[in-house]
Design a protein around this motif. Sequence first.
Motif, PDB file in Angstrom:
ATOM      1  N   VAL A 105       0.848  -1.182   0.000  1.00  0.00           N
ATOM      2  CA  VAL A 105       0.000   0.000   0.000  1.00  0.00           C
ATOM      3  C   VAL A 105       0.886   1.234   0.000  1.00  0.00           C
ATOM      4  O   VAL A 105       2.085   1.150   0.238  1.00  0.00           O
ATOM      5  CB  VAL A 105      -0.944   0.028   1.223  1.00  0.00           C
ATOM      6  CG1 VAL A 105      -1.957  -1.106   1.134  1.00  0.00           C
ATOM      7  CG2 VAL A 105      -0.166  -0.046   2.517  1.00  0.00           C
ATOM      8  N   ALA A 106       0.277   2.380  -0.230  1.00  0.00           N
ATOM      9  CA  ALA A 106       1.051   3.616  -0.355  1.00  0.00           C
ATOM     10  C   ALA A 106       1.210   4.374   0.952  1.00  0.00           C
ATOM     11  O   ALA A 106       1.784   5.455   0.963  1.00  0.00           O
ATOM     12  CB  ALA A 106       0.390   4.521  -1.404  1.00  0.00           C
ATOM     13  N   THR A 107       0.722   3.821   2.041  1.00  0.00           N
ATOM     14  CA  THR A 107       0.720   4.515   3.323  1.00  0.00           C
ATOM     15  C   THR A 107       1.867   4.025   4.186  1.00  0.00           C
ATOM     16  O   THR A 107       1.940   2.834   4.510  1.00  0.00           O
ATOM     17  CB  THR A 107      -0.613   4.280   4.047  1.00  0.00           C
ATOM     18  OG1 THR A 107      -1.686   4.601   3.168  1.00  0.00           O
ATOM     19  CG2 THR A 107      -0.703   5.142   5.290  1.00  0.00           C
ATOM     20  N   ALA A 108       2.731   4.924   4.589  1.00  0.00           N
ATOM     21  CA  ALA A 108       3.938   4.547   5.312  1.00  0.00           C
ATOM     22  C   ALA A 108       3.640   3.835   6.631  1.00  0.00           C
ATOM     23  O   ALA A 108       4.327   2.872   6.982  1.00  0.00           O
ATOM     24  CB  ALA A 108       4.809   5.779   5.560  1.00  0.00           C
ATOM     25  N   HIS A 109       2.651   4.282   7.355  1.00  0.00           N
ATOM     26  CA  HIS A 109       2.416   3.693   8.673  1.00  0.00           C
ATOM     27  C   HIS A 109       1.876   2.266   8.608  1.00  0.00           C
ATOM     28  O   HIS A 109       1.781   1.585   9.627  1.00  0.00           O
ATOM     29  CB  HIS A 109       1.497   4.587   9.526  1.00  0.00           C
ATOM     30  CG  HIS A 109       0.069   4.605   9.104  1.00  0.00           C
ATOM     31  ND1 HIS A 109      -0.516   5.664   8.472  1.00  0.00           N
ATOM     32  CD2 HIS A 109      -0.915   3.664   9.229  1.00  0.00           C
ATOM     33  CE1 HIS A 109      -1.780   5.395   8.225  1.00  0.00           C
ATOM     34  NE2 HIS A 109      -2.052   4.188   8.670  1.00  0.00           N
ATOM     35  N   GLU A 110       1.528   1.794   7.415  1.00  0.00           N
ATOM     36  CA  GLU A 110       1.095   0.403   7.239  1.00  0.00           C
ATOM     37  C   GLU A 110       2.266  -0.570   7.180  1.00  0.00           C
ATOM     38  O   GLU A 110       2.064  -1.780   7.146  1.00  0.00           O
ATOM     39  CB  GLU A 110       0.255   0.267   5.971  1.00  0.00           C
ATOM     40  CG  GLU A 110      -1.058   1.032   6.009  1.00  0.00           C
ATOM     41  CD  GLU A 110      -2.084   0.369   6.903  1.00  0.00           C
ATOM     42  OE1 GLU A 110      -1.916  -0.803   7.268  1.00  0.00           O
ATOM     43  OE2 GLU A 110      -3.079   1.040   7.253  1.00  0.00           O
ATOM     44  N   TYR A 111       3.491  -0.044   7.138  1.00  0.00           N
ATOM     45  CA  TYR A 111       4.680  -0.888   7.069  1.00  0.00           C
ATOM     46  C   TYR A 111       5.342  -0.948   8.439  1.00  0.00           C
ATOM     47  O   TYR A 111       5.644   0.079   9.026  1.00  0.00           O
ATOM     48  CB  TYR A 111       5.666  -0.333   6.040  1.00  0.00           C
ATOM     49  CG  TYR A 111       5.156  -0.454   4.623  1.00  0.00           C
ATOM     50  CD1 TYR A 111       4.246   0.461   4.105  1.00  0.00           C
ATOM     51  CD2 TYR A 111       5.579  -1.490   3.796  1.00  0.00           C
ATOM     52  CE1 TYR A 111       3.760   0.347   2.811  1.00  0.00           C
ATOM     53  CE2 TYR A 111       5.113  -1.607   2.495  1.00  0.00           C
ATOM     54  CZ  TYR A 111       4.197  -0.685   2.020  1.00  0.00           C
ATOM     55  OH  TYR A 111       3.728  -0.811   0.741  1.00  0.00           O
ATOM     56  N   ALA A 112       5.592  -2.163   8.903  1.00  0.00           N
ATOM     57  CA  ALA A 112       6.148  -2.335  10.247  1.00  0.00           C
ATOM     58  C   ALA A 112       7.671  -2.325  10.277  1.00  0.00           C
ATOM     59  O   ALA A 112       8.259  -2.066  11.327  1.00  0.00           O
ATOM     60  CB  ALA A 112       5.641  -3.643  10.842  1.00  0.00           C
ATOM     61  N   TYR A 113       8.289  -2.607   9.133  1.00  0.00           N
ATOM     62  CA  TYR A 113       9.746  -2.776   9.113  1.00  0.00           C
ATOM     63  C   TYR A 113      10.356  -1.815   8.096  1.00  0.00           C
ATOM     64  O   TYR A 113       9.861  -1.698   6.969  1.00  0.00           O
ATOM     65  CB  TYR A 113      10.102  -4.223   8.765  1.00  0.00           C
ATOM     66  CG  TYR A 113       9.425  -5.216   9.664  1.00  0.00           C
ATOM     67  CD1 TYR A 113       8.295  -5.899   9.248  1.00  0.00           C
ATOM     68  CD2 TYR A 113       9.906  -5.433  10.952  1.00  0.00           C
ATOM     69  CE1 TYR A 113       7.655  -6.794  10.090  1.00  0.00           C
ATOM     70  CE2 TYR A 113       9.264  -6.317  11.805  1.00  0.00           C
ATOM     71  CZ  TYR A 113       8.136  -7.001  11.366  1.00  0.00           C
ATOM     72  OH  TYR A 113       7.496  -7.877  12.202  1.00  0.00           O
ATOM     73  N   TRP A 114      11.467  -1.191   8.517  1.00  0.00           N
ATOM     74  CA  TRP A 114      12.114  -0.167   7.707  1.00  0.00           C
ATOM     75  C   TRP A 114      13.615  -0.348   7.713  1.00  0.00           C
ATOM     76  O   TRP A 114      14.204  -0.764   8.722  1.00  0.00           O
ATOM     77  CB  TRP A 114      11.782   1.228   8.243  1.00  0.00           C
ATOM     78  CG  TRP A 114      10.354   1.604   8.051  1.00  0.00           C
ATOM     79  CD1 TRP A 114       9.301   1.270   8.855  1.00  0.00           C
ATOM     80  CD2 TRP A 114       9.812   2.379   6.977  1.00  0.00           C
ATOM     81  NE1 TRP A 114       8.133   1.778   8.337  1.00  0.00           N
ATOM     82  CE2 TRP A 114       8.418   2.467   7.193  1.00  0.00           C
ATOM     83  CE3 TRP A 114      10.360   2.990   5.859  1.00  0.00           C
ATOM     84  CZ2 TRP A 114       7.574   3.152   6.325  1.00  0.00           C
ATOM     85  CZ3 TRP A 114       9.526   3.678   4.995  1.00  0.00           C
ATOM     86  CH2 TRP A 114       8.152   3.753   5.227  1.00  0.00           C
ATOM     87  N   GLY A 115      14.241  -0.004   6.593  1.00  0.00           N
ATOM     88  CA  GLY A 115      15.679   0.084   6.547  1.00  0.00           C
ATOM     89  C   GLY A 115      16.145   1.443   7.031  1.00  0.00           C
ATOM     90  O   GLY A 115      15.338   2.307   7.403  1.00  0.00           O
ATOM     91  N   GLN A 116      17.469   1.648   6.995  1.00  0.00           N
ATOM     92  CA  GLN A 116      18.053   2.880   7.522  1.00  0.00           C
ATOM     93  C   GLN A 116      18.093   3.995   6.488  1.00  0.00           C
ATOM     94  O   GLN A 116      18.342   5.154   6.821  1.00  0.00           O
ATOM     95  CB  GLN A 116      19.475   2.608   8.043  1.00  0.00           C
ATOM     96  CG  GLN A 116      20.566   2.618   6.978  1.00  0.00           C
ATOM     97  CD  GLN A 116      20.529   1.442   6.025  1.00  0.00           C
ATOM     98  OE1 GLN A 116      19.814   0.463   6.254  1.00  0.00           O
ATOM     99  NE2 GLN A 116      21.283   1.520   4.935  1.00  0.00           N
ATOM    100  N   GLY A 117      17.865   3.641   5.217  1.00  0.00           N
ATOM    101  CA  GLY A 117      17.832   4.634   4.152  1.00  0.00           C
ATOM    102  C   GLY A 117      19.151   4.754   3.410  1.00  0.00           C
ATOM    103  O   GLY A 117      20.219   4.456   3.944  1.00  0.00           O
TER     104      GLY A 117
END
Length: 124
Positions: free
Chosen positions: A105-117
């Motif tokens: 989905v296009a909504t960031a808060h729907e993703y639980a896991y993130w990289g450092q960028g």
Amino acid sequence: QIELVESGGGLVQTGGSLRLSCAASGRTFSNYAMGWFRQAPGKEREFVATLSWSGSITSYADSVKGRFTISRDNAKNTVYLQMNSLKPEDTAVYFCAARSVPWGVATAHEYAYWGQGTQVTVSS
């Protein structure tokens, strides 16, 4: 838990190309839909592209449609973002993200896991 590490950012001239990679570890990668987001200085994080866990369904922000391509290699636990025809307004830190459902989905808060960028800078 899944861990994500982005790579491939850098400095490129307008019109150039870069391919970002996001390597995943920790859980079964094919069970996660993936997304790419970006954040420019002073701006909110914005959606770039998303990909279903099978790789068959993709979605793109209008600003990158036709220039960027998201793909994944589940055998290598990696998601890619091929960026062509880069513009100065594409300059940002790019993040990959994962969610443990089949579709992105296009909504960031729907993703639980993130990289450092990883930083992408496009010079004019």
